[in-house]
Design a protein around this motif. Structure first.
Motif, PDB file in Angstrom:
ATOM      1  N   THR A 188       0.854  -1.349  -0.012  1.00  0.00           N
ATOM      2  CA  THR A 188      -0.094  -0.108  -0.016  1.00  0.00           C
ATOM      3  C   THR A 188       0.854   1.346   0.082  1.00  0.00           C
ATOM      4  O   THR A 188       0.585   2.257  -0.824  1.00  0.00           O
ATOM      5  CB  THR A 188      -0.802  -0.025   1.409  1.00  0.00           C
ATOM      6  OG1 THR A 188      -1.591  -1.196   1.441  1.00  0.00           O
ATOM      7  CG2 THR A 188      -1.782   1.160   1.248  1.00  0.00           C
ATOM      8  N   LEU A 198      -6.697   8.075  -7.325  1.00  0.00           N
ATOM      9  CA  LEU A 198      -5.946   6.842  -6.126  1.00  0.00           C
ATOM     10  C   LEU A 198      -7.564   6.136  -5.920  1.00  0.00           C
ATOM     11  O   LEU A 198      -8.502   6.794  -5.481  1.00  0.00           O
ATOM     12  CB  LEU A 198      -5.601   7.730  -4.928  1.00  0.00           C
ATOM     13  CG  LEU A 198      -4.757   6.635  -3.873  1.00  0.00           C
ATOM     14  CD1 LEU A 198      -3.827   6.149  -4.359  1.00  0.00           C
ATOM     15  CD2 LEU A 198      -4.760   7.493  -2.593  1.00  0.00           C
ATOM     16  N   THR A 238      -8.720   2.728  -3.713  1.00  0.00           N
ATOM     17  CA  THR A 238      -8.592   2.084  -2.202  1.00  0.00           C
ATOM     18  C   THR A 238      -9.686   0.946  -2.239  1.00  0.00           C
ATOM     19  O   THR A 238     -10.960   1.151  -2.396  1.00  0.00           O
ATOM     20  CB  THR A 238      -8.404   3.009  -1.195  1.00  0.00           C
ATOM     21  OG1 THR A 238      -7.707   4.215  -1.549  1.00  0.00           O
ATOM     22  CG2 THR A 238      -8.049   2.394   0.111  1.00  0.00           C
ATOM     23  N   VAL A 239      -9.071  -0.306  -1.878  1.00  0.00           N
ATOM     24  CA  VAL A 239     -10.134  -1.149  -1.608  1.00  0.00           C
ATOM     25  C   VAL A 239     -10.707  -0.924  -0.125  1.00  0.00           C
ATOM     26  O   VAL A 239      -9.886  -0.736   0.765  1.00  0.00           O
ATOM     27  CB  VAL A 239      -9.595  -2.757  -1.578  1.00  0.00           C
ATOM     28  CG1 VAL A 239     -10.171  -3.774  -0.946  1.00  0.00           C
ATOM     29  CG2 VAL A 239      -8.937  -3.148  -2.844  1.00  0.00           C
ATOM     30  N   THR A 240     -12.072  -0.638   0.066  1.00  0.00           N
ATOM     31  CA  THR A 240     -12.478  -0.350   1.235  1.00  0.00           C
ATOM     32  C   THR A 240     -13.348  -1.282   2.144  1.00  0.00           C
ATOM     33  O   THR A 240     -13.383  -1.429   3.244  1.00  0.00           O
ATOM     34  CB  THR A 240     -13.663   0.879   1.058  1.00  0.00           C
ATOM     35  OG1 THR A 240     -14.555   0.440   0.246  1.00  0.00           O
ATOM     36  CG2 THR A 240     -12.939   2.163   0.555  1.00  0.00           C
ATOM     37  N   VAL A 272      -8.166  -5.122   2.266  1.00  0.00           N
ATOM     38  CA  VAL A 272      -8.669  -3.611   2.446  1.00  0.00           C
ATOM     39  C   VAL A 272      -7.652  -2.896   2.713  1.00  0.00           C
ATOM     40  O   VAL A 272      -6.666  -3.234   3.433  1.00  0.00           O
ATOM     41  CB  VAL A 272      -9.780  -3.802   3.614  1.00  0.00           C
ATOM     42  CG1 VAL A 272     -10.007  -2.264   4.293  1.00  0.00           C
ATOM     43  CG2 VAL A 272     -11.028  -4.406   3.229  1.00  0.00           C
ATOM     44  N   GLY A 273      -7.732  -1.635   1.903  1.00  0.00           N
ATOM     45  CA  GLY A 273      -6.373  -0.829   2.047  1.00  0.00           C
ATOM     46  C   GLY A 273      -5.559  -0.823   0.895  1.00  0.00           C
ATOM     47  O   GLY A 273      -4.703   0.141   0.666  1.00  0.00           O
ATOM     48  N   GLN A 297      -4.082  -0.416  -2.674  1.00  0.00           N
ATOM     49  CA  GLN A 297      -4.261   0.795  -3.434  1.00  0.00           C
ATOM     50  C   GLN A 297      -3.808   0.759  -5.003  1.00  0.00           C
ATOM     51  O   GLN A 297      -2.870   0.066  -5.312  1.00  0.00           O
ATOM     52  CB  GLN A 297      -3.763   2.012  -2.888  1.00  0.00           C
ATOM     53  CG  GLN A 297      -4.444   2.493  -1.444  1.00  0.00           C
ATOM     54  CD  GLN A 297      -3.803   3.608  -0.929  1.00  0.00           C
ATOM     55  OE1 GLN A 297      -2.806   3.824  -0.557  1.00  0.00           O
ATOM     56  NE2 GLN A 297      -4.963   4.477  -0.678  1.00  0.00           N
ATOM     57  N   PHE A 304     -13.071   2.771  -3.612  1.00  0.00           N
ATOM     58  CA  PHE A 304     -13.290   4.054  -3.524  1.00  0.00           C
ATOM     59  C   PHE A 304     -12.129   4.672  -4.384  1.00  0.00           C
ATOM     60  O   PHE A 304     -10.691   4.309  -4.405  1.00  0.00           O
ATOM     61  CB  PHE A 304     -13.028   4.479  -2.175  1.00  0.00           C
ATOM     62  CG  PHE A 304     -13.336   6.041  -2.115  1.00  0.00           C
ATOM     63  CD1 PHE A 304     -14.431   6.517  -2.178  1.00  0.00           C
ATOM     64  CD2 PHE A 304     -12.147   6.895  -1.698  1.00  0.00           C
ATOM     65  CE1 PHE A 304     -14.657   8.077  -1.961  1.00  0.00           C
ATOM     66  CE2 PHE A 304     -12.434   8.356  -1.597  1.00  0.00           C
ATOM     67  CZ  PHE A 304     -13.623   8.812  -1.777  1.00  0.00           C
ATOM     68  N   GLU A 351     -10.865   8.427  -5.823  1.00  0.00           N
ATOM     69  CA  GLU A 351     -10.740   9.812  -5.394  1.00  0.00           C
ATOM     70  C   GLU A 351      -9.663  10.560  -6.510  1.00  0.00           C
ATOM     71  O   GLU A 351      -8.582   9.886  -6.641  1.00  0.00           O
ATOM     72  CB  GLU A 351     -10.320  10.068  -4.001  1.00  0.00           C
ATOM     73  CG  GLU A 351      -9.042   9.690  -3.595  1.00  0.00           C
ATOM     74  CD  GLU A 351      -9.073   9.520  -1.870  1.00  0.00           C
ATOM     75  OE1 GLU A 351      -9.567  10.723  -1.176  1.00  0.00           O
ATOM     76  OE2 GLU A 351      -8.646   8.785  -1.535  1.00  0.00           O
TER      77      GLU A 351
END
Lengths: 230, 109
Positions: B7, B26, B28-30, B40-41, B43, B104, B106
């Protein structure tokens, strides 16, 4: 992500300061949550800040459901640490594989000849005695410690310091016989069976490893297993 | 020795690209369900030309995520993407392993 958030996030990570990036997944608004404070535009209540701080302590990212929509808490802790005692042959692949697995690696060997004899990818070898070096490094619950020297003068003080710390993993290289002798020495020094049971010895998963690189793989595998699947 | 943590390298890469004046998004796995390939986390950083670093699935959905990342670079709006067996997109870009993953996306402003 706003530039001020990115700058502060990167600064915290560089300073090895634990931080959680908290994002409202609907609006994209963000806040940085530290152990002792916050910064950023996202408005969240105190409960949510405390929940993020708990996740920071547990080292676990995840999504919280709130009235304002889902909130993602992305934990950025400094890398877990791997402290290797003994700049011996096996240390060479061990520090490399440890770094590849995401650990911040330190190497200790008070014998300058050993420290200078191998290539450790630019890693600085501490030539302090292990008890002093470990007192500086302050191993915590996210630290793994491995002794490699077979020399009681070096391994034993390192193991005593390791046992006095909350390190999640302690491993000691050496045969069953060496390990039994080591345990009886440490017992005489006042460590009980429960404490001694924390030491993995002979170190590493039993995969029939022979070469230094194979032994390093078995050690890192055992560290990962202890961390991820305790 | 510095770690090669998956990450963190991606975030460094994204920040470095941004610092060079490139437009960057960017991903990111949420959330994950079932046997999704990346935790999770994880990227993925994407620049305006579609150059990317990191991964959010080990290859299954990267194409779709990069497309959304480029759209986020254009309009600045964050996006929450769902991929998985219950999503009809799964047939096009899906996770062969049968997992579900939420990502997510962004823009770095």
């Amino acid at each position: 992500m706003r530039p001020d958030i990115l700058t502060a996030l990167q600064a915290a990570r560089t300073a090895k300061r634990p931080v959680a990036l908290v994002t409202n997944l609907r609006s994209g608004a963000q806040k940085l949550v530290y152990r002792d404070g916050t910064e950023g535009e996202l408005c969240i209540d105190v409960d949510m800040i405390m929940a993020a701080q708990e996740m920071l302590a547990r080292d676990e990212s995840g999504t919280l459901q709130t009235g304002a929509g889902p909130i993602f808490v992305h934990v950025h802790n400094p890398p877990p640490r791997l402290i290797v005692v003994g700049a011996v042959h096996i240390a060479e692949p061990l520090v490399r594989i440890g770094a590849m697995a995401g650990f911040g690696v330190s190497l200790i060997d008070p014998r300058r000849a050993f420290a200078a004899s191998q290539s450790f990818d630019g890693l600085t070898v501490s030539t302090a005695w292990p008890d002093e070096a470990m007192a500086d490094m302050k191993p915590d619950v996210r630290s793994a410690i491995v002794t490699l020297t077979h020399d009681p003068k070096i391994d034993d003080p390192a193991l005593e310091a390791a046992l006095a710390s909350p390190a999640f993993y302690i491993g000691a290289l050496g045969s069953r016989k060496t390990h039994a002798a080591r345990l009886s020495r440490l017992k005489e020094r006042g460590f009980d069976d429960a404490a001694l049971a924390r030491i993995k010895g002979p170190v590493g998963l039993d995969i029939g490893a022979l070469s230094p690189a194979e032994i390093a793989v078995s050690i890192v595998a055992q560290i990962v297993q202890t961390r991820r699947n305790p | 020795m510095t770690p090669d943590a998956m990450t963190d390298d991606v975030l460094d890469q994204a920040a470095a690209w941004r610092g060079q004046g490139r437009k960057v998004a960017l991903a990111t796995v949420t959330t994950t369900w079932g046997s999704s390939p990346r935790p999770v986390g994880s990227q993925l950083a994407v620049d305006e030309h579609g150059k990317f670093a990191g991964s959010v699935s080990g290859g299954c959905i990267e194409g779709a995520v990069i497309k959304e990342a480029l759209a986020a670079i254009d309009d600045g709006r964050p996006r929450l993407l769902d991929f998985g067996v219950t999503n009809e997109q799964a047939w096009d870009v899906g996770l062969a392993c049968g997992g579900k993953v939420q990502v997510f996306v962004e823009r770095l402003d």
